[in-house]
Design a protein around this motif. Sequence first.
Motif, mmCIF file in Angstrom:
data_model
loop_
_atom_site.group_PDB
_atom_site.id
_atom_site.type_symbol
_atom_site.label_atom_id
_atom_site.label_comp_id
_atom_site.label_asym_id
_atom_site.label_seq_id
_atom_site.Cartn_x
_atom_site.Cartn_y
_atom_site.Cartn_z
ATOM 1 N N PHE A 18 0.842 -1.199 0.000
ATOM 2 C CA PHE A 18 0.000 0.000 0.000
ATOM 3 C C PHE A 18 0.879 1.251 0.000
ATOM 4 N N ASP A 19 1.842 1.293 0.917
ATOM 5 C CA ASP A 19 2.730 2.462 1.015
ATOM 6 C C ASP A 19 3.565 2.616 -0.253
ATOM 7 N N TYR A 21 2.894 1.637 -3.303
ATOM 8 C CA TYR A 21 2.092 2.081 -4.445
ATOM 9 C C TYR A 21 1.738 3.566 -4.332
ATOM 10 N N MET A 22 1.477 4.020 -3.104
ATOM 11 C CA MET A 22 1.178 5.439 -2.907
ATOM 12 C C MET A 22 2.405 6.304 -3.209
ATOM 13 N N LYS A 42 -4.749 -2.677 -5.192
ATOM 14 C CA LYS A 42 -4.419 -1.684 -6.217
ATOM 15 C C LYS A 42 -5.688 -1.016 -6.755
ATOM 16 N N ILE A 45 -7.070 1.642 -4.312
ATOM 17 C CA ILE A 45 -6.307 2.899 -4.351
ATOM 18 C C ILE A 45 -6.631 3.668 -5.633
ATOM 19 N N ASP A 46 -6.701 2.952 -6.749
ATOM 20 C CA ASP A 46 -7.013 3.602 -8.029
ATOM 21 C C ASP A 46 -8.406 4.226 -8.015
ATOM 22 N N ASN A 48 -9.682 5.721 -5.556
ATOM 23 C CA ASN A 48 -9.669 6.879 -4.656
ATOM 24 C C ASN A 48 -8.501 7.800 -4.993
ATOM 25 N N LEU A 51 -6.842 10.692 -2.658
ATOM 26 C CA LEU A 51 -6.093 10.454 -1.422
ATOM 27 C C LEU A 51 -4.860 11.343 -1.306
ATOM 28 N N ASP A 52 -4.183 11.585 -2.427
ATOM 29 C CA ASP A 52 -2.954 12.389 -2.403
ATOM 30 C C ASP A 52 -3.205 13.837 -2.014
ATOM 31 N N MET A 59 -6.177 8.803 4.265
ATOM 32 C CA MET A 59 -5.445 7.647 3.751
ATOM 33 C C MET A 59 -5.211 6.624 4.861
ATOM 34 N N LYS A 63 -6.528 2.858 4.686
ATOM 35 C CA LYS A 63 -5.529 1.782 4.752
ATOM 36 C C LYS A 63 -5.848 0.805 5.880
#
Length: 452
Positions: A18-19, A21-22, A42, A45-46, A48, A51-52, A59, A63
């Motif tokens: 997770f970390d 990929y972010m 994956k 995350i895609d 959302n 999140l960045d 996040m 997570k």
Amino acid sequence: MTNQEYIDNRLATYNEAFDFYMDCGEMPKSIEKGDILGAYLKSVIDSNPQLDSQDPLWMEVLKDDLLAFLSAMLSAFVPVEEAHKKEQAYIGRYKNADLDKQRELWPSVYEYVSKNYEPTDVNIAGYVEQFKENNVQDVIDALCEDWMKASDSRKDAREKKILEKNAQSWERHIKEWGLSDYKRRKKIDNTYYRYPALQEIVKIIGREQPQRKDEKDDITYKYIPILLSTPAKTVEIEQISIGDDVAHMMPIETAILSDQETETLFYKKFAGKQLQIFANRPPLKSQDKQIQQHQTKPRLEMGPIIVSIDTSGSMSGKPEEVAHSLLIQLLRLAKKKKRKCFVITFSVRSRALELTNPANWRKLNKFLEEGFSGGTDGEEMLNSALDALQKKDFCMADVLIISDFEFPLPKSTTKARMRAEHDKGTRFYGLQIGSWPNRYQSILDKMWKMKI
């Protein structure tokens, strides 16, 4: 490896993925092609992309909830994985058996494959026909190869079905409860930032500022020569001595000899080698002198964290909130820096929860909620922390006690254990919430005090 160890290891892999990929925008090599849960991670995350740009707390909420869901899925996959391993072993035994054993097992193999696989997956009837025209062993090898591939595909299909069945309900849960989770954690963060002492504790335990001298200095003993050997040859007169060397007599002795009244005294002193004479200093010999020096004793750059939280009745309410907020920050620090974390709650008895594995993170709230009642047994708490220090993963840890310290100083045997661990590199800290008089600052490396 037990099923729980397998789940813990996989969950740790997904936590790091997770970390990664972010940060990097791609999945790490630890997530193999065909990993169903890795692919789902994956996709979440895609789904959302905001999140960045949001508060990092969003996040963290996503997570933690996602890892809890993946943990549940790994548990649900266990029966499927076990059945798959059993079937693969059965295929291997059949393939590697001698021809007589293969003929003996053939009826059961034929029945099993016919019952569990479609002809499009394993055409068992087609292989029966091939026995008539081809080498028996070649046909069996081809059958077993197809059977293994079909077994892998069936396992994947079953796990995908389990995931699809549960993913929708989990995604609904996130939409409905995600905001509540975020607000609850935001409140905990606000409590933490309200008290500077809590932030100082995290900085010191996080090793984010230089260690204090009294935490690092160690007395060492250094041996150095205080006198250096002089050359053997020297003519310099450096001191007055006694002897019978008339060539180096002092003038006063010459005066005694020249006077008739004292001449006898001169000879007496000469006979007894008591004349005052000029002499060279005797050769200096090397000697050792022991001196004390303060020398910094290096500590681990990063070490484990042990947090002991008083959950007696006197800590309920606001002190409980403060303790919880500090613990969450320390756990966040441990996650970020990949440090081991161990939590001990104590009142009338102590209980421990190891947070090394992400699988235990979701257990923390329930673990804490079961306390905050009864009296306090500080002795048992300290011994639980000292016992944890005996584990390989937790030696030389930072130990933090959060309490009102309404309990007596530890027994002499416990103090001795604390000193022994301190000598190994462990540091003991305390946060007192309340104004109860205590003397623990005399045995801890540092004590913070807060009045709520």
